[in-house]
Design a protein around this motif. Sequence first.
Motif, mmCIF file in Angstrom:
data_model
loop_
_atom_site.group_PDB
_atom_site.id
_atom_site.type_symbol
_atom_site.label_atom_id
_atom_site.label_comp_id
_atom_site.label_asym_id
_atom_site.label_seq_id
_atom_site.Cartn_x
_atom_site.Cartn_y
_atom_site.Cartn_z
ATOM 1 N N VAL A 370 1.276 1.802 10.700
ATOM 2 C CA VAL A 370 -0.026 2.450 10.502
ATOM 3 C C VAL A 370 -0.066 3.163 9.143
ATOM 4 O O VAL A 370 -1.053 3.056 8.400
ATOM 5 C CB VAL A 370 -0.307 3.447 11.655
ATOM 6 N N ASN A 371 1.010 3.875 8.816
ATOM 7 C CA ASN A 371 1.038 4.598 7.534
ATOM 8 C C ASN A 371 1.042 3.661 6.338
ATOM 9 O O ASN A 371 0.374 3.912 5.338
ATOM 10 C CB ASN A 371 2.259 5.527 7.476
ATOM 11 N N ARG A 372 1.801 2.577 6.466
ATOM 12 C CA ARG A 372 1.823 1.611 5.361
ATOM 13 C C ARG A 372 0.435 1.015 5.173
ATOM 14 O O ARG A 372 -0.015 0.773 4.055
ATOM 15 C CB ARG A 372 2.845 0.493 5.658
ATOM 16 N N ARG A 373 -0.253 0.782 6.292
ATOM 17 C CA ARG A 373 -1.611 0.222 6.194
ATOM 18 C C ARG A 373 -2.538 1.215 5.500
ATOM 19 O O ARG A 373 -3.370 0.826 4.681
ATOM 20 C CB ARG A 373 -2.134 -0.130 7.590
ATOM 21 N N LYS A 374 -2.379 2.505 5.837
ATOM 22 C CA LYS A 374 -3.205 3.531 5.183
ATOM 23 C C LYS A 374 -2.982 3.513 3.677
ATOM 24 O O LYS A 374 -3.933 3.636 2.895
ATOM 25 C CB LYS A 374 -2.867 4.924 5.740
ATOM 26 N N GLU A 375 -1.719 3.380 3.269
ATOM 27 C CA GLU A 375 -1.395 3.328 1.845
ATOM 28 C C GLU A 375 -2.086 2.141 1.179
ATOM 29 O O GLU A 375 -2.678 2.271 0.102
ATOM 30 C CB GLU A 375 0.130 3.223 1.639
ATOM 31 N N VAL A 376 -1.996 0.986 1.823
ATOM 32 C CA VAL A 376 -2.612 -0.217 1.260
ATOM 33 C C VAL A 376 -4.131 -0.040 1.150
ATOM 34 O O VAL A 376 -4.744 -0.415 0.157
ATOM 35 C CB VAL A 376 -2.277 -1.463 2.116
ATOM 36 N N LYS A 378 -5.703 2.679 0.696
ATOM 37 C CA LYS A 378 -5.957 3.562 -0.455
ATOM 38 C C LYS A 378 -5.978 2.738 -1.737
ATOM 39 O O LYS A 378 -6.855 2.909 -2.584
ATOM 40 C CB LYS A 378 -4.847 4.616 -0.553
ATOM 41 N N LEU A 379 -4.977 1.867 -1.868
ATOM 42 C CA LEU A 379 -4.900 1.020 -3.065
ATOM 43 C C LEU A 379 -6.146 0.142 -3.171
ATOM 44 O O LEU A 379 -6.676 -0.070 -4.263
ATOM 45 C CB LEU A 379 -3.648 0.146 -3.018
ATOM 46 N N ILE A 380 -6.606 -0.365 -2.028
ATOM 47 C CA ILE A 380 -7.772 -1.245 -2.021
ATOM 48 C C ILE A 380 -8.991 -0.527 -2.594
ATOM 49 O O ILE A 380 -9.768 -1.095 -3.361
ATOM 50 C CB ILE A 380 -8.058 -1.747 -0.575
ATOM 51 N N LYS A 381 -9.132 0.738 -2.238
ATOM 52 C CA LYS A 381 -10.270 1.532 -2.712
ATOM 53 C C LYS A 381 -10.360 1.563 -4.232
ATOM 54 O O LYS A 381 -11.454 1.583 -4.798
ATOM 55 C CB LYS A 381 -10.160 2.967 -2.189
ATOM 56 N N ASN A 382 -9.202 1.602 -4.893
ATOM 57 C CA ASN A 382 -9.204 1.763 -6.347
ATOM 58 C C ASN A 382 -8.970 0.471 -7.108
ATOM 59 O O ASN A 382 -8.950 0.474 -8.329
ATOM 60 C CB ASN A 382 -8.130 2.784 -6.757
ATOM 61 N N GLU A 383 -8.789 -0.626 -6.372
ATOM 62 C CA GLU A 383 -8.442 -1.876 -7.042
ATOM 63 C C GLU A 383 -9.690 -2.600 -7.538
ATOM 64 O O GLU A 383 -10.664 -2.741 -6.814
ATOM 65 C CB GLU A 383 -7.647 -2.772 -6.084
ATOM 66 N N LYS A 384 -9.628 -3.066 -8.776
ATOM 67 C CA LYS A 384 -10.777 -3.774 -9.347
ATOM 68 C C LYS A 384 -10.520 -5.281 -9.430
ATOM 69 O O LYS A 384 -11.423 -6.078 -9.271
ATOM 70 C CB LYS A 384 -11.076 -3.251 -10.765
ATOM 71 N N ASN A 385 -9.269 -5.642 -9.648
ATOM 72 C CA ASN A 385 -8.914 -7.046 -9.831
ATOM 73 C C ASN A 385 -9.060 -7.827 -8.526
ATOM 74 O O ASN A 385 -8.489 -7.470 -7.496
ATOM 75 C CB ASN A 385 -7.470 -7.118 -10.339
ATOM 76 N N ALA A 386 -9.840 -8.902 -8.585
ATOM 77 C CA ALA A 386 -10.176 -9.642 -7.364
ATOM 78 C C ALA A 386 -8.954 -10.267 -6.697
ATOM 79 O O ALA A 386 -8.823 -10.236 -5.467
ATOM 80 C CB ALA A 386 -11.215 -10.712 -7.673
ATOM 81 N N ASP A 387 -8.050 -10.833 -7.491
ATOM 82 C CA ASP A 387 -6.853 -11.460 -6.921
ATOM 83 C C ASP A 387 -5.979 -10.442 -6.217
ATOM 84 O O ASP A 387 -5.490 -10.667 -5.108
ATOM 85 C CB ASP A 387 -6.037 -12.148 -8.031
ATOM 86 N N GLU A 388 -5.788 -9.302 -6.887
ATOM 87 C CA GLU A 388 -4.964 -8.244 -6.315
ATOM 88 C C GLU A 388 -5.606 -7.684 -5.054
ATOM 89 O O GLU A 388 -4.934 -7.392 -4.062
ATOM 90 C CB GLU A 388 -4.758 -7.139 -7.364
ATOM 91 N N LEU A 389 -6.928 -7.590 -5.080
ATOM 92 C CA LEU A 389 -7.677 -7.102 -3.931
ATOM 93 C C LEU A 389 -7.475 -8.030 -2.725
ATOM 94 O O LEU A 389 -7.234 -7.582 -1.602
ATOM 95 C CB LEU A 389 -9.163 -7.038 -4.289
ATOM 96 N N ALA A 390 -7.550 -9.315 -2.993
ATOM 97 C CA ALA A 390 -7.356 -10.295 -1.920
ATOM 98 C C ALA A 390 -5.947 -10.170 -1.349
ATOM 99 O O ALA A 390 -5.740 -10.221 -0.136
ATOM 100 C CB ALA A 390 -7.597 -11.702 -2.450
ATOM 101 N N ILE A 394 -4.852 -9.073 2.580
ATOM 102 C CA ILE A 394 -3.970 -9.856 3.446
ATOM 103 C C ILE A 394 -2.848 -8.970 3.979
ATOM 104 O O ILE A 394 -2.497 -9.020 5.160
ATOM 105 C CB ILE A 394 -3.342 -11.036 2.661
ATOM 106 N N ARG A 395 -2.313 -8.143 3.119
ATOM 107 C CA ARG A 395 -1.216 -7.255 3.502
ATOM 108 C C ARG A 395 -1.680 -6.279 4.590
ATOM 109 O O ARG A 395 -1.019 -6.076 5.601
ATOM 110 C CB ARG A 395 -0.762 -6.478 2.258
ATOM 111 N N GLN A 396 -2.835 -5.708 4.363
ATOM 112 C CA GLN A 396 -3.440 -4.767 5.299
ATOM 113 C C GLN A 396 -3.638 -5.438 6.659
ATOM 114 O O GLN A 396 -3.339 -4.867 7.710
ATOM 115 C CB GLN A 396 -4.745 -4.316 4.649
ATOM 116 N N LEU A 397 -4.106 -6.676 6.621
ATOM 117 C CA LEU A 397 -4.354 -7.426 7.852
ATOM 118 C C LEU A 397 -3.049 -7.711 8.602
ATOM 119 O O LEU A 397 -2.972 -7.573 9.827
ATOM 120 C CB LEU A 397 -5.081 -8.732 7.515
ATOM 121 N N GLY A 398 -2.019 -8.085 7.849
ATOM 122 C CA GLY A 398 -0.714 -8.355 8.458
ATOM 123 C C GLY A 398 -0.167 -7.131 9.171
ATOM 124 O O GLY A 398 0.350 -7.224 10.291
#
Length: 570
Positions: A370-376, A378-390, A394-398
Amino acid sequence: MHEPQLTMVSLSFKTIPLKKTNELAAFTLVVNKNFRLSSTKKVPEHDYIMTALSKPATMTLPYDWNGEMGGNNEKVESCLGEKHLLNIFLKELRQIDPDIILGHDLLDFGLEYILQRMKVHSVNGWSRLGRIKRKDMPRMAAQIGLARAGHDACNGRLVADTKTSAMELVKMRDYNLTSLCEEQIPEQLSGLKPHFLYACKNRKEYLPEHIVEAFGSSNTLRMLLQENINDCFRNMLISSNIQSLPLAVQITNICGNILSRTLSRGRAERNAYLLLHAFHKKDHLPPPPYKKKTVEDGDKKGPKFAGGMVLEPKKGLYTNYILLLDFNSLYPSIIQEYNICFTTTAMQAPPDLPKTMEEGILPFEIKKLVNRRKEVKKLIKNEKNADELARLNIRQLGLKLTANSMYGCLGFTASRFCAQPLAALVTAKGREILEATKVFVEKMNLEVVYGDTDSIMINSNSTNISEVMKLGNLVKKEVNKHYRLLEIDIDGAYKSMLLLKKKKYAAIDQNGKEEFKGLDIVRRDWSEIARNEGRTILKLLLHEQDEEEGVRKIHEHLEMIGTEAGKQRI
DNA sequence: CCCGGGAGCGC
DNA sequence: AGGCGCTCCCGGG
């Protein structure tokens, strides 16, 4: 980490009826030598296409067949018969040496079938399917669909099966290739020609008799082979659309299991790996395998313990807002909230809450997920790059899928970490929490109209959405005071709802989105016309705020349908 | 008429 | 090769 470039081959084949079985008649391999497992790219790439065709035992090739596909497609390799075709297949495989074989229904059918045909012809090099030289074929089951010999023969290569993956990741009525194309190939994709995408999305099913017919002329044969080539691309498109490979990489990374197993086997094994790693890391012995109390307990089918609670619905048509709240990840949260674990809880019935203060291994692992997902997130919120976002998505979903599958595996008899008393304790707390929430909300002088397992529906008696949300926030705040980390949240509000029975209702939410749950109109065992008309009528009722007017419109519509049916226009 | 069991959903 | 709960529908007795 540097990710290796792999060779992927997309495989599709066609068969021709022969006596009681089918013989292999043609195959296509689409080869991509620069494939990356974690790539989230949606447009498939390929280096070359290889197609081979044999003269089936019972047929002749068209008199003017010249082995050309026409256009800019590669030449077709023409074989004298099935054995020749199988040898060409192995020769190609040997040259390509793919790391990944992609196709539809390979795991339960395709690979086993090909191996079976090799057995019939005593093809010597069969073990070239895989990367280990073997003398004896793995034993095949009499029935295809139960065996794993085909997959076994492909040792050293990953098998990516669009059917298997789709069954795990997306909810659909059918998982045949034609349905998958319809639902899992996007309408448009920048970088792909629209007419090609359209052709891939709209697959024409070739029945056995159509394949036989196709051998009648060079033109129809070319069309058949072209469709077979397209099937390869279809599987590539489906695979990249559902992102099954990057997700499998993430899940494998999270659980520490084996990638080929993530792609082929069930969830219980993944969770077992995760827990075995966790126990080892804490220098703790894993629990002994769970034993059923009696023989009958193991044999009898049906539920082994009680599940979620379903509140009695207050049936009717609601035209005021119905507030919808649900607990976030109820079962994973319960495991953490009450420290439910193999190491803290006695394996007994009825189960009892742990007394120890020491955090159990299972709650600890779920907390980490759960905590690792929260971290991810957070990163998603600030990520602009589409590939990195995708990639982050996936990581969050896993992480989410892994946390959510823990409870199910506790109740699964065949799991290494089966612990039904723990599963029973989790659901017992779930029932207790839902009941307590209902009582509590009613004490706030609010009407609870329904609830299922982790959700509660409240009649707001209001048509003002901002008032409704304010009320929702109040309920949320008050309910959440009762728990350490368990959390209820607003899921939405239904502008109007027809509540018929437990698990059966229709509604329109605050954004105008329709929801149909459990009704005949969502079930495939009802005819299309019944489903469509049912849908139309519900829409009339739900969109019309005035009940009388809604009923009048429905009568009008039904009259029309009756008349049309009488005139045999339907 | 009561059952038990399967489909096929919901969560 | 995660779980149970709830309609429905069907066939056996």
